[in-house]
Design an enzyme around this catalytic site. Sequence first.
Site, PDB file in Angstrom:
ATOM      1  CB  SER A 120      -0.923  -0.003   1.226  1.00 23.00           C
ATOM      2  OG  SER A 120      -0.194  -0.246   2.410  1.00 23.00           O
ATOM      3  CG  HIS A 141      -3.124  -0.792  -2.646  1.00 27.96           C
ATOM      4  ND1 HIS A 141      -3.347   0.545  -2.361  1.00 27.96           N
ATOM      5  CD2 HIS A 141      -3.319  -1.463  -1.475  1.00 27.96           C
ATOM      6  CE1 HIS A 141      -3.650   0.677  -1.077  1.00 27.96           C
ATOM      7  NE2 HIS A 141      -3.642  -0.525  -0.532  1.00 27.96           N
ATOM      8  CD  GLU A 153      -3.929   3.323  -4.929  1.00 26.05           C
ATOM      9  OE1 GLU A 153      -3.845   4.550  -5.069  1.00 26.05           O
ATOM     10  OE2 GLU A 153      -3.330   2.705  -4.025  1.00 26.05           O
ATOM     11  CG  ASN A 191      -2.807   3.876   1.917  1.00 25.75           C
ATOM     12  OD1 ASN A 191      -3.848   4.083   2.532  1.00 25.75           O
ATOM     13  ND2 ASN A 191      -2.394   2.649   1.623  1.00 25.75           N
TER      14      ASN A 191
END
Length: 292
Positions: A120, A141, A153, A191
């Site tokens: 991540s 991800h 992702e 993130n």
Amino acid sequence: MVDIKTVGVIGAGQMGSGIAHVIALGGYDVLLHDVSPERIDQGIAQIEKNMTRQVARGVIEHTAMEAAIARIKPAPELQMIGATDLAIEAATENEETKKAIFKALQPHLGAKTLLASNTSSISITRLASATDRPGKFIGLHFMNPAPVMKLVEIIRGIATDADTYEVAVSFAQSLGKTTSNAEDFPAFIVNRMLMPMINEAIYTLYEGVGTVDAIDTAMRLGANHPMGPLELGDFIGLDTVLSIMNVLYDGLSDSKYRPCPLLVKYVEAGWLGRKSGRGFYDYRGDTPVPTR
């Protein structure tokens, strides 16, 4: 171009079991590996428990659950993952741990096996450099919890081949996911924004601006978030939050990403959130109770 039929998932924890869950429901055969057979058994049991909930809510049919469970097989030896078309690493968010896994797996890989990391935050380019096939390496991800969240992702390293990218996107979309392309910068898109928000919420608590309950209530009702940032940090795991903040701080050299000292203290104390029974909430009773 690789035709994916079998997928190996390395890591049977919250993320790994969730990814295996989604992939098996998508019709793929799955091999699930972890460092001990007990963890694999726990992961498969959790998958069955979560699918049972989906059946009860009418999300999937019972026959689909039975077929998906039958597609998941334990892989107690890491080398068993080498026979799959796609190997997805979903281990703890630590760069050296992830590199060690890929190096150990490398001698057992088939010539066409694609590699992916569910990281991540960590550089896909650096992880790929630990393998013999950086062109066949990509970031996938999945969001947590993987069976519920719709986004994956897709992160290309500097050496990722176009074919690898196309296969990865098609694979994720075949699972019913929506894909979002992110460049290989620290923490990618989600993130890069989410973790600083959680970190700032911890600073808000640390500085005495509000209590745990006040901060989470403010964001749930004031920003229409389904979960307050401190509750979300507990759900993700405060050790993971700290790891990602350190990646951001080290990778971007900007003081705005400095991890809150209170976050560091909680991780040092082993108060990691839901998985340890205590974080910003105490989960050891019937109902979570704010700890500050």
